[in-house]
Write a protein that holds these residues in place. Sequence first.
Motif, PDB file in Angstrom:
ATOM      1  N   ALA A 187       0.833  -1.204   0.000  1.00 19.32           N
ATOM      2  CA  ALA A 187       0.000   0.000   0.000  1.00 19.32           C
ATOM      3  C   ALA A 187       0.869   1.256   0.000  1.00 19.32           C
ATOM      4  N   THR A 188       1.943   1.240   0.784  1.00 19.15           N
ATOM      5  CA  THR A 188       2.853   2.387   0.809  1.00 19.15           C
ATOM      6  C   THR A 188       3.506   2.589  -0.551  1.00 19.15           C
ATOM      7  N   THR A 189       3.978   1.478  -1.144  1.00 16.04           N
ATOM      8  CA  THR A 189       4.606   1.553  -2.463  1.00 16.04           C
ATOM      9  C   THR A 189       3.609   2.031  -3.521  1.00 16.04           C
ATOM     10  N   GLY A 190       2.393   1.463  -3.483  1.00 11.40           N
ATOM     11  CA  GLY A 190       1.375   1.832  -4.464  1.00 11.40           C
ATOM     12  C   GLY A 190       0.969   3.292  -4.357  1.00 11.40           C
ATOM     13  N   ALA A 191       0.757   3.770  -3.127  1.00 15.51           N
ATOM     14  CA  ALA A 191       0.349   5.158  -2.919  1.00 15.51           C
ATOM     15  C   ALA A 191       1.452   6.125  -3.339  1.00 15.51           C
ATOM     16  N   THR A 192       2.691   5.805  -2.963  1.00 15.26           N
ATOM     17  CA  THR A 192       3.815   6.682  -3.298  1.00 15.26           C
ATOM     18  C   THR A 192       4.046   6.719  -4.809  1.00 15.26           C
ATOM     19  N   ALA A 193       4.021   5.542  -5.441  1.00 12.73           N
ATOM     20  CA  ALA A 193       4.219   5.473  -6.898  1.00 12.73           C
ATOM     21  C   ALA A 193       3.122   6.229  -7.636  1.00 12.73           C
ATOM     22  N   SER A 205     -16.528   2.612   0.675  1.00 10.00           N
ATOM     23  CA  SER A 205     -16.795   3.455   1.842  1.00 10.00           C
ATOM     24  C   SER A 205     -15.555   4.260   2.219  1.00 10.00           C
ATOM     25  N   ARG A 206     -14.395   3.599   2.214  1.00 10.49           N
ATOM     26  CA  ARG A 206     -13.152   4.275   2.589  1.00 10.49           C
ATOM     27  C   ARG A 206     -12.813   5.396   1.596  1.00 10.49           C
ATOM     28  N   ILE A 207     -13.004   5.114   0.295  1.00 14.43           N
ATOM     29  CA  ILE A 207     -12.705   6.119  -0.727  1.00 14.43           C
ATOM     30  C   ILE A 207     -13.674   7.292  -0.613  1.00 14.43           C
ATOM     31  N   CYS A 208     -14.974   6.988  -0.455  1.00 16.21           N
ATOM     32  CA  CYS A 208     -15.977   8.059  -0.292  1.00 16.21           C
ATOM     33  C   CYS A 208     -15.685   8.896   0.943  1.00 16.21           C
ATOM     34  N   MET A 209     -15.174   8.254   1.971  1.00 15.60           N
ATOM     35  CA  MET A 209     -14.848   8.937   3.222  1.00 15.60           C
ATOM     36  C   MET A 209     -13.785  10.011   2.992  1.00 15.60           C
ATOM     37  N   ALA A 246      -6.813   6.709  -2.732  1.00 10.71           N
ATOM     38  CA  ALA A 246      -7.765   5.767  -3.328  1.00 10.71           C
ATOM     39  C   ALA A 246      -7.046   4.512  -3.819  1.00 10.71           C
ATOM     40  N   ALA A 247      -5.898   4.698  -4.458  1.00 11.71           N
ATOM     41  CA  ALA A 247      -5.125   3.553  -4.947  1.00 11.71           C
ATOM     42  C   ALA A 247      -4.656   2.675  -3.789  1.00 11.71           C
ATOM     43  N   ALA A 248      -4.217   3.311  -2.707  1.00 11.27           N
ATOM     44  CA  ALA A 248      -3.737   2.547  -1.549  1.00 11.27           C
ATOM     45  C   ALA A 248      -4.854   1.719  -0.936  1.00 11.27           C
ATOM     46  N   ASN A 249      -6.067   2.279  -0.854  1.00 11.45           N
ATOM     47  CA  ASN A 249      -7.199   1.525  -0.314  1.00 11.45           C
ATOM     48  C   ASN A 249      -7.525   0.309  -1.167  1.00 11.45           C
ATOM     49  N   CYS A 250      -7.425   0.470  -2.482  1.00 12.79           N
ATOM     50  CA  CYS A 250      -7.720  -0.641  -3.394  1.00 12.79           C
ATOM     51  C   CYS A 250      -6.673  -1.746  -3.305  1.00 12.79           C
ATOM     52  N   ILE A 251      -5.493  -1.417  -2.782  1.00 13.19           N
ATOM     53  CA  ILE A 251      -4.428  -2.418  -2.602  1.00 13.19           C
ATOM     54  C   ILE A 251      -4.498  -3.008  -1.203  1.00 13.19           C
ATOM     55  N   ASN A 252      -4.607  -2.134  -0.220  1.00  8.53           N
ATOM     56  CA  ASN A 252      -4.482  -2.508   1.184  1.00  8.53           C
ATOM     57  C   ASN A 252      -5.589  -3.454   1.654  1.00  8.53           C
ATOM     58  N   ILE A 253      -6.841  -3.087   1.383  1.00 14.06           N
ATOM     59  CA  ILE A 253      -7.971  -3.842   1.930  1.00 14.06           C
ATOM     60  C   ILE A 253      -8.036  -5.279   1.400  1.00 14.06           C
ATOM     61  N   PRO A 254      -7.918  -5.505   0.073  1.00 14.47           N
ATOM     62  CA  PRO A 254      -7.941  -6.894  -0.410  1.00 14.47           C
ATOM     63  C   PRO A 254      -6.798  -7.754   0.146  1.00 14.47           C
ATOM     64  N   ASN A 287     -16.033 -11.030  -1.705  1.00 15.34           N
ATOM     65  CA  ASN A 287     -15.726 -10.047  -2.747  1.00 15.34           C
ATOM     66  C   ASN A 287     -16.586  -8.801  -2.586  1.00 15.34           C
ATOM     67  N   TRP A 288     -17.892  -9.021  -2.403  1.00 13.93           N
ATOM     68  CA  TRP A 288     -18.807  -7.893  -2.248  1.00 13.93           C
ATOM     69  C   TRP A 288     -18.521  -7.115  -0.976  1.00 13.93           C
ATOM     70  N   ALA A 289     -18.174  -7.821   0.093  1.00 16.05           N
ATOM     71  CA  ALA A 289     -17.861  -7.158   1.361  1.00 16.05           C
ATOM     72  C   ALA A 289     -16.655  -6.229   1.200  1.00 16.05           C
ATOM     73  N   ILE A 290     -15.624  -6.725   0.536  1.00 12.24           N
ATOM     74  CA  ILE A 290     -14.403  -5.936   0.353  1.00 12.24           C
ATOM     75  C   ILE A 290     -14.650  -4.747  -0.561  1.00 12.24           C
ATOM     76  N   ILE A 291     -15.436  -4.939  -1.610  1.00  9.53           N
ATOM     77  CA  ILE A 291     -15.779  -3.835  -2.520  1.00  9.53           C
ATOM     78  C   ILE A 291     -16.522  -2.736  -1.759  1.00  9.53           C
ATOM     79  N   LYS A 292     -17.472  -3.133  -0.921  1.00 12.88           N
ATOM     80  CA  LYS A 292     -18.255  -2.148  -0.157  1.00 12.88           C
ATOM     81  C   LYS A 292     -17.370  -1.377   0.823  1.00 12.88           C
ATOM     82  N   VAL A 293     -16.457  -2.081   1.476  1.00 12.53           N
ATOM     83  CA  VAL A 293     -15.571  -1.414   2.432  1.00 12.53           C
ATOM     84  C   VAL A 293     -14.630  -0.451   1.698  1.00 12.53           C
ATOM     85  N   ALA A 294     -14.072  -0.896   0.564  1.00 12.93           N
ATOM     86  CA  ALA A 294     -13.172  -0.034  -0.208  1.00 12.93           C
ATOM     87  C   ALA A 294     -13.900   1.223  -0.693  1.00 12.93           C
TER      88      ALA A 294
END
Length: 340
Positions: A173-179, A251-255, A205-213, A242-249
């Motif tokens: 997540a750190t690498t993805g967000a920084t890149a 929510s985090r991005i909207c937040m 947003a990119a870090a959330n899509c990496i970190n949560i899954p 899959n649906w649970a993780i999509i919903k959480v991601a």
Amino acid sequence: MSATKASAVEKTYPAIEPAQSVVKPGQINIDAPRWDQSTYSGRAKHFFTTTNPLNLLKGDKELEEVKRIIINYKKGDVPAGLTVENLWNAKHVYDSAFHPDTGEKMFILGRMSAQVPCNMFITGMMMTFYKSTPAVVFWQWFNQSFNAIVNYTNRSGDSPISNKTLGTAYALATTGATATALSLNALTKKFPPIVGRFVPFAAVAAANCINIPIIRQRELVDGIPVTDKDGNKIGSSSIAANWAIIKVALSRICMAVPGMVLPPILMNHLEQKTTFFQRYPWAPAPLQIGICGVCLIFATPLCCALFPQRSSISVKDVEPHLQKVAALKGIDELHYNKGL
């Protein structure tokens, strides 16, 4: 309970109404949220209490007192003079500080009540120092370090996340967000300045899509429990995971949207159309931190409430073996815990 202790409880958790009724043993199911979680307003009220930053001000003595009240109430031992409002206030404070599975006091920076003050500072700094490469690297690392603390603090007690999984998610997540931030900074040099101000949001947003899954990869492989409407387990479903993780991601991005989209627009206006920052060169960081704080106070609970904690999925959308089990029981809808 002595009269002295009873009065102490009343002082710590004052009743809203003087004539409020005293709670009876077993009268309230405090293992369930106070408000109806099938409605958005009920979920929002629940998360406003869960993420309330004022809960961070509770001292060790007060936390131990609310823990004692909750544990005793579950055993059927109700302190004299304890009202319904007293009990719920104690439960909200207890939930903000103690792990739901282990009952251990959580590290203060990992509590949900620390989300607003910590994120307002981190987000404000990310958006203030978004041009310098060293600053981008530092603040993206700082943000993901905080996320790692939150993930570790709130790990499941029944099925704990391994340190290896947490470390992998943290590093990627750190690498993805920084890149993402550095790449977009390079690309946006050809665009108007306002575009560059949105780079931190894209990185988050990119870090959330990496970190949560990655954090929840076991769920994707083994599935999460799915139940009937009464909570009886039917099996485990990777599709529901899959649906649970999509919903959480989501929510985090909207937040992150209000606190990372509105400030750039205002800051760009002040920079391009006024002389405000020329007169007050020290203002960008505290101004952005303050705006982020106001946004996050509302965005955090309101976005946590977007999807029900206990979500549902149609039987026809899950794995074939679960469809067969559900058909035998006459079930057409399954339920699962989406997580946070």
